[in-house]
Motif scaffolding. Structure first.
Motif, PDB file in Angstrom:
ATOM      1  N   ARG A 130       0.827  -1.204   0.000  1.00  0.00           N
ATOM      2  CA  ARG A 130       0.000   0.000   0.000  1.00  0.00           C
ATOM      3  C   ARG A 130       0.866   1.261   0.000  1.00  0.00           C
TER       4      ARG A 130
ATOM      5  N   GLY B 199       6.269  -6.535  -7.934  1.00  0.00           N
ATOM      6  CA  GLY B 199       4.906  -7.028  -7.841  1.00  0.00           C
ATOM      7  C   GLY B 199       4.613  -7.409  -6.413  1.00  0.00           C
TER       8      GLY B 199
ATOM      9  N   GLU C  18       1.652  -9.617  -3.644  1.00  0.00           N
ATOM     10  CA  GLU C  18       0.461 -10.417  -3.388  1.00  0.00           C
ATOM     11  C   GLU C  18      -0.630  -9.527  -2.809  1.00  0.00           C
TER      12      GLU C  18
ATOM     13  N   ALA D 128      -2.386  -9.432  -5.620  1.00  0.00           N
ATOM     14  CA  ALA D 128      -2.676  -9.082  -7.016  1.00  0.00           C
ATOM     15  C   ALA D 128      -1.769  -9.801  -7.997  1.00  0.00           C
ATOM     16  N   ASP D 129      -0.537 -10.079  -7.598  1.00  0.00           N
ATOM     17  CA  ASP D 129       0.443 -10.653  -8.525  1.00  0.00           C
ATOM     18  C   ASP D 129       0.893 -12.033  -8.070  1.00  0.00           C
TER      19      ASP D 129
ATOM     20  N   THR E  49       2.003 -12.137   3.896  1.00  0.00           N
ATOM     21  CA  THR E  49       1.934 -11.530   2.568  1.00  0.00           C
ATOM     22  C   THR E  49       3.311 -11.049   2.129  1.00  0.00           C
TER      23      THR E  49
END
Length: 660
Positions: free
Chosen positions: A112, A128, A130, A132-133, A187
């Motif tokens: 973020r 990238g 996580e 999303a990727d 994450t």
């Protein structure tokens, strides 16, 4: 200003905050666990309250309310970047000496944070994240090498450099496990790994009235395991123009999240091109804040408290001045010769440099949280103290810091002080040609040899021979002076660094009145003079050296020039004369550090290959994979996951060449 402040932390940062509170006339409240009762931060404070744990929010808030505190200073680590703690303090009517919880949340999540600062126009590292990727796809997109890191937390924990695709699955597994254990969030994100990188950070300050400034940069490129060990201000790399651009970017990043208080925006800088990218923001005071304080003349803890009390910043950007140069070294309980694994033990003797002015217009400062008689365990970060030096120029600051480290005496556990002194005098460091990989590349030049120097072995033999360490025999007829009718005979001692190979050292005569020492084909006239019970003057062939001295069971600690050696002994032919069990190549697997067995990857009867992972041991939030020393069958595995183990404890035995 507040009348009473509770420090929700321990160790050197708690002691450092208390120092400012005392100067301001503010009552200081410390918290401690049962294991930390009597620790230095508790004795330095005006009031001390026991809590179940340093992460127990309700207990800490209750302690603040019970002692009449109006504010809480979180230090760094533990709850310092926990938005729930900041919110709970507000609910209880306590001022929090840190940013608003919304800012902590925005910058505490690296994924973020990158999106937030990118929207504000601050350059970020390609990569990238996580969820999303897919990390493998992101790595392929940005190209190897890449850096895998937890989205939550900081301090370099869980960060892994991956140089090829085959290494990625194992790196992700390790990073995720560390992230869950250290931060409660597995994450991960992945970033392009910048070759020849410099780690440069900007100190910012903001108030609740729209004011925000930067206080220049800190060079933090000298690292091991992605964690800083030496920091300095200003950077020898940045020009004034680049400093202003990076400082402006840092202030914009802080404003983007409504920041208030002290914080640090970290950048990765290409050491060749000077291109810089945002890495993360630490929403708290940094370990290395003293170098900024020394070049600006500001007390960052005081400013944190004044902002928390609602005051505006007392100066603007054009009033910030950087004067001279400051360098900080972190003193850790770790062994550089064993891949910087954490150590521990009793603080048998502790002498730290005096803070204050030195020759050549230099100044030395010591931020320490330890006290003689304490014990360093494996439950917390291994940093013991920080030694900081300021001088009008960089060369003077480096010299003053090395001299101050040489005055430091810590006996009872292994520290990184000799490594730090070697690093400070390395030609590349003196020249300012730094990058985050320098320590790894030059490690062989920086780590002291495992075998103590010959003079140290001679000094240890004289101490044992004289009965200084451990306490000598009460009966003078039992003193091993080698007396015989006609002449003294040689007495042979077998000495070794604890757990290491032995060296034969022979002594003849009485050390206090005149003796001789022989190691191999080297012989020296010797004398030992004591200075109290903790210091000895050892003269070998007319050259006198002063050592700090402490007995520790069947061994003696000797210290000089910031270095410390632990030498074990026994007389040849004595019942204690025995070879160390579990030497290299015998299949015995020992713990490389005191800690906790995190994962067991084998079982008795398993056939394993040489180098195959058997267990993972964790200490101070750092994992170490223990592998099979030989190929064969696991015949013994006396530990299980969750077990506490000491350094060199037997973890497994592999019978070489056996088949299941």
């Amino acid at each position: 200003m507040f009348e009473t402040v509770l420090i929700a932390n321990r160790g050197e940062i708690a002691v450092r905050v208390i120092r400012t509170l005392r100067r301001l006339g503010v009552r200081a409240v410390a918290v401690h666990t049962a294991a930390d009762a009597g620790a230095r931060h508790t004795t330095d404070a005006d009031v001390s309250v026991e809590v179940p744990g340093y992460l127990d929010i309700e207990a800490i808030v209750a302690a603040a309310l019970a002692t009449g505190a109006q504010a809480v200073h979180p230090g760094y680590g533990f709850l310092a970047e926990n938005p729930a703690f900041a919110r709970r303090c507000a609910e209880a009517g306590l001022a929090f000496a840190g940013p608003p919880p919304e800012a902590i949340e925005a910058m505490g999540d690296k994924i973020r944070a990158k999106a937030t600062v990118a929207a504000a126009g601050v350059p970020v590292v390609p990569g990238g994240a996580e969820p999303a990727d897919d990390l493998a796809e992101a790595a392929a997109r940005v190209g190897f090498p890449v850096l895998v890191k937890p989205s939550a937390g900081g301090g370099g924990k869980g960060m892994v450099v991956v140089r090829e695709a085959a290494e990625l699955p194992g790196a992700v597994e390790s990073a995720r496990r560390t992230a869950r254990a250290a931060f409660g969030d597995g994450t991960l994100l992945i970033e392009r790994f910048v070759e020849n990188p410099r780690h440069i950070e900007i100190q910012i300050l903001a108030d609740g009235h729209g004011g925000a400034v930067h206080l220049g940069e800190r060079e933090c490129s000298l690292q091991r395991r992605h964690q800083k060990i030496i920091e300095e201000a200003p950077s020898p790399f940045l020009t004034p123009q680049v400093r202003e651009r990076m400082g402006g970017a840092a202030v914009e990043a802080a404003r983007a999240v409504g920041y208030a208080g002290a914080g640090t925006v970290e950048f990765i800088v290409d050491g060749t091109t000077g291109e810089y990218h945002f890495m993360e923001m630490n929403t708290r005071l940094q370990v290395e804040h003293p170098v900024t304080e020394l070049v600006t003349g500001l007390d960052l803890v005081e400013l944190q408290l004044r902002v928390a009390a609602g005051e505006p910043l007392p100066f603007g950007q054009d009033e910030v001045r950087l004067t001279g140069h400051a360098v900080e070294a972190r003193v850790y309980a770790e062994d550089p010769a064993r891949s910087f694994l954490p150590t521990g033990g009793p603080l048998l003797v502790l002498r730290e440099p005096d803070s204050g002015a030195r020759g050549d217009h230099a100044t030395v400062r010591v931020d320490s949280g330890i006290a003689e008689g304490g014990v360093v365990g494996g439950g917390f970060d291994p940093m013991l103290s920080k030694v900081i030096a300021w001088a009008p120029d960089r060369a003077g600051a480096l010299r003053a810091l090395s001299d101050a480290l040489a005055e430091t005496v810590i006996l009872g556990l292994t520290t990184n002080i000799p490594f730090l002194r070697a690093l400070l005098t390395h030609p590349e460091v003196r020249a300012g040609t730094l990058d985050t990989g320098l320590v790894e590349r030059r490690l062989a030049d920086l780590v002291p040899p495992a075998v103590p120097p010959r003079d140290v072995l001679a000094a240890a033999a004289l101490a044992f021979h004289d009965g200084l360490a451990p306490a000598g025999p009460a009966d003078p007829w039992q003193v091993p002076d080698g007396w015989r009718v006609g002449e003294h005979a040689w007495t042979t001692w077998r000495l070794a660094p604890r757990g290491g190979d032995t060296t034969r050292v022979e002594v003849r005569g009485v050390p206090r009145s005149g003796a001789a020492v022989r190691i191999g084909d080297w012989t020296a006239a010797a004398r030992l003079d004591t200075r109290g019970d903790r210091e000895a003057l050892v003269t070998l062939d007319g050259v006198a050296r002063r050592y700090s001295l402490a007995a520790d069971g069947d061994s003696v600690w000797l210290g000089a020039g910031g270095a410390a050696w632990n030498v074990a002994r026994h007389l040849l032919g004595d019942p204690g004369d025995r070879e160390r069990q579990g030497g290299a190549g015998d299949g015995v697997v020992r713990s490389p550090m005191p800690g906790t067995v995190l994962v067991v990857k084998a079982a008795p009867g398993d056939t394993v290959a040489e180098g195959q992972p058997l267990l993972i041991v964790e200490a101070m939030k750092m994992e170490h994979t223990v592998t099979a020393p030989v190929g064969g069958v696991v015949t013994e595995l006396p530990v299980r996951a969750g077990a506490q183990v000491e350094m060199d404890a037997v973890l497994a035995v592999v019978k070489e060449g056996e088949q299941a």
